[in-house]
Design a protein around this motif. Structure first.
Motif, PDB file in Angstrom:
ATOM      1  N   PHE A   5      -8.808 -28.705  47.798  1.00  0.00           N
ATOM      2  CA  PHE A   5      -9.509 -29.687  48.623  1.00  0.00           C
ATOM      3  C   PHE A   5     -10.801 -29.071  49.135  1.00  0.00           C
ATOM      4  N   GLU A   6     -11.876 -29.834  49.025  1.00  0.00           N
ATOM      5  CA  GLU A   6     -13.167 -29.402  49.568  1.00  0.00           C
ATOM      6  C   GLU A   6     -13.270 -29.924  51.001  1.00  0.00           C
ATOM      7  N   THR A   7     -13.498 -29.019  51.949  1.00  0.00           N
ATOM      8  CA  THR A   7     -13.621 -29.388  53.354  1.00  0.00           C
ATOM      9  C   THR A   7     -14.927 -28.829  53.906  1.00  0.00           C
ATOM     10  N   GLU A   8     -15.236 -29.175  55.143  1.00  0.00           N
ATOM     11  CA  GLU A   8     -16.441 -28.655  55.793  1.00  0.00           C
ATOM     12  C   GLU A   8     -16.378 -27.142  55.927  1.00  0.00           C
ATOM     13  N   ARG A   9     -15.167 -26.603  55.996  1.00  0.00           N
ATOM     14  CA  ARG A   9     -14.992 -25.151  56.152  1.00  0.00           C
ATOM     15  C   ARG A   9     -14.878 -24.421  54.819  1.00  0.00           C
ATOM     16  N   GLY A  10     -14.925 -25.164  53.719  1.00  0.00           N
ATOM     17  CA  GLY A  10     -14.821 -24.527  52.413  1.00  0.00           C
ATOM     18  C   GLY A  10     -13.675 -25.101  51.598  1.00  0.00           C
ATOM     19  N   THR A  11     -13.295 -24.396  50.558  1.00  0.00           N
ATOM     20  CA  THR A  11     -12.246 -24.845  49.656  1.00  0.00           C
ATOM     21  C   THR A  11     -10.878 -24.424  50.168  1.00  0.00           C
ATOM     22  N   VAL A  12      -9.957 -25.380  50.204  1.00  0.00           N
ATOM     23  CA  VAL A  12      -8.570 -25.094  50.578  1.00  0.00           C
ATOM     24  C   VAL A  12      -7.726 -25.180  49.311  1.00  0.00           C
ATOM     25  N   LYS A  13      -7.058 -24.078  48.978  1.00  0.00           N
ATOM     26  CA  LYS A  13      -6.195 -24.026  47.792  1.00  0.00           C
ATOM     27  C   LYS A  13      -4.793 -24.439  48.213  1.00  0.00           C
ATOM     28  N   SER A  14      -4.546 -25.734  48.182  1.00  0.00           N
ATOM     29  CA  SER A  14      -3.278 -26.281  48.666  1.00  0.00           C
ATOM     30  C   SER A  14      -2.121 -25.942  47.735  1.00  0.00           C
ATOM     31  N   VAL A  15      -2.335 -26.088  46.444  1.00  0.00           N
ATOM     32  CA  VAL A  15      -1.352 -25.711  45.421  1.00  0.00           C
ATOM     33  C   VAL A  15      -2.103 -24.790  44.468  1.00  0.00           C
ATOM     34  N   ASP A  16      -1.548 -23.608  44.211  1.00  0.00           N
ATOM     35  CA  ASP A  16      -2.315 -22.624  43.445  1.00  0.00           C
ATOM     36  C   ASP A  16      -1.465 -21.934  42.381  1.00  0.00           C
ATOM     37  N   GLY A  17      -1.140 -22.693  41.311  1.00  0.00           N
ATOM     38  CA  GLY A  17      -0.504 -22.074  40.161  1.00  0.00           C
ATOM     39  C   GLY A  17       0.995 -22.311  40.034  1.00  0.00           C
ATOM     40  N   ILE A  18       1.489 -23.466  40.457  1.00  0.00           N
ATOM     41  CA  ILE A  18       2.921 -23.760  40.340  1.00  0.00           C
ATOM     42  C   ILE A  18       3.232 -24.247  38.915  1.00  0.00           C
ATOM     43  N   SER A  19       4.364 -23.808  38.394  1.00  0.00           N
ATOM     44  CA  SER A  19       4.830 -24.238  37.073  1.00  0.00           C
ATOM     45  C   SER A  19       6.326 -24.510  37.141  1.00  0.00           C
ATOM     46  N   ILE A  41       1.318 -37.697  40.660  1.00  0.00           N
ATOM     47  CA  ILE A  41       1.192 -39.153  40.521  1.00  0.00           C
ATOM     48  C   ILE A  41      -0.212 -39.671  40.824  1.00  0.00           C
ATOM     49  N   GLY A  42      -1.160 -38.773  41.029  1.00  0.00           N
ATOM     50  CA  GLY A  42      -2.555 -39.173  41.203  1.00  0.00           C
ATOM     51  C   GLY A  42      -2.877 -39.806  42.534  1.00  0.00           C
ATOM     52  N   LEU A  43      -2.220 -39.375  43.602  1.00  0.00           N
ATOM     53  CA  LEU A  43      -2.466 -39.961  44.920  1.00  0.00           C
ATOM     54  C   LEU A  43      -3.111 -38.962  45.885  1.00  0.00           C
ATOM     55  N   LEU A  44      -4.110 -38.258  45.412  1.00  0.00           N
ATOM     56  CA  LEU A  44      -4.811 -37.296  46.256  1.00  0.00           C
ATOM     57  C   LEU A  44      -5.926 -37.984  47.037  1.00  0.00           C
ATOM     58  N   ASP A  45      -6.236 -37.436  48.203  1.00  0.00           N
ATOM     59  CA  ASP A  45      -7.406 -37.909  48.950  1.00  0.00           C
ATOM     60  C   ASP A  45      -8.655 -37.656  48.123  1.00  0.00           C
ATOM     61  N   ALA A  46      -9.752 -38.315  48.484  1.00  0.00           N
ATOM     62  CA  ALA A  46     -10.986 -38.236  47.712  1.00  0.00           C
ATOM     63  C   ALA A  46     -11.511 -36.804  47.590  1.00  0.00           C
ATOM     64  N   ASN A  47     -11.242 -35.960  48.572  1.00  0.00           N
ATOM     65  CA  ASN A  47     -11.753 -34.587  48.525  1.00  0.00           C
ATOM     66  C   ASN A  47     -10.808 -33.627  47.797  1.00  0.00           C
ATOM     67  N   GLY A  48      -9.702 -34.142  47.263  1.00  0.00           N
ATOM     68  CA  GLY A  48      -8.750 -33.300  46.539  1.00  0.00           C
ATOM     69  C   GLY A  48      -8.898 -33.463  45.041  1.00  0.00           C
ATOM     70  N   LYS A  49      -8.666 -32.368  44.315  1.00  0.00           N
ATOM     71  CA  LYS A  49      -8.817 -32.427  42.866  1.00  0.00           C
ATOM     72  C   LYS A  49      -7.857 -31.455  42.196  1.00  0.00           C
ATOM     73  N   VAL A  50      -7.172 -31.951  41.145  1.00  0.00           N
ATOM     74  CA  VAL A  50      -6.390 -31.066  40.290  1.00  0.00           C
ATOM     75  C   VAL A  50      -7.399 -30.281  39.465  1.00  0.00           C
ATOM     76  N   GLN A  51      -7.275 -28.974  39.478  1.00  0.00           N
ATOM     77  CA  GLN A  51      -8.276 -28.101  38.872  1.00  0.00           C
ATOM     78  C   GLN A  51      -8.142 -27.992  37.355  1.00  0.00           C
ATOM     79  N   PRO A  52      -9.273 -27.743  36.675  1.00  0.00           N
ATOM     80  CA  PRO A  52      -9.226 -27.519  35.228  1.00  0.00           C
ATOM     81  C   PRO A  52      -8.252 -26.387  34.898  1.00  0.00           C
ATOM     82  N   GLY A  53      -7.572 -26.531  33.795  1.00  0.00           N
ATOM     83  CA  GLY A  53      -6.573 -25.545  33.385  1.00  0.00           C
ATOM     84  C   GLY A  53      -5.170 -25.910  33.835  1.00  0.00           C
TER      85      GLY A  53
END
Length: 121
Positions: free
Chosen positions: A14-28, A55-67
């Motif tokens: 998620f991109e925030t005013e304070r920078g990038t928040v890595k909410s989920v980082d590499g789960i398999s 299921i594609g229900l992220l807020d506008a500032n959230g993004k599933v990352q490439p890879g």
């Protein structure tokens, strides 16, 4: 058993005013047909964001990352247009047992009377 869902290196930021928040980082993980799957963790560990990412229900500032990869019945669903993702991830009742009324207007599927005899909203 056949693989129903395969999640590989899911990263949701998620991109925030304070920078990038890595909410989920590499789960398999994998879920095979017939398996029961539970996702557990501490408060704030990313369980809900993992589900929302699938299921594609992220807020506008959230993004599933490439890879990141999410395959439903072998078909990649990361990157599908929103309408396509929602349609492809909709539960399917294949066992012949009755399921929820998929054609009912949301919020009006359950019209059984409450204890006072009034239909539930």
């Amino acid at each position: 058993m056949t693989e129903l869902l395969k999640v590989d290196n899911l990263r949701t930021y998620f991109e925030t005013e304070r920078g990038t928040v890595k909410s989920v980082d590499g789960i398999s993980f994998e879920v095979r047909k017939g398996e029961i799957f539970g996702l557990v963790g501490e408060s704030g560990s990313g369980k809900s964001i993992t589900g929302f990412s699938l299921i594609g229900l992220l807020d506008a500032n959230g993004k599933v990352q490439p890879g990141s990869s999410v395959k439903l019945e072998g078909r990649e669903i990361v990157g599908l247009p929103d309408a396509g993702a929602a349609q492809d991830t909709r539960p399917r009742h294949r066992d012949g047992l009755p399921g929820p009324d998929d054609d009912a207007e949301p919020g009006h599927q359950d019209r059984r009377p409450d204890r006072h005899g009034d239909p539930r909203p």
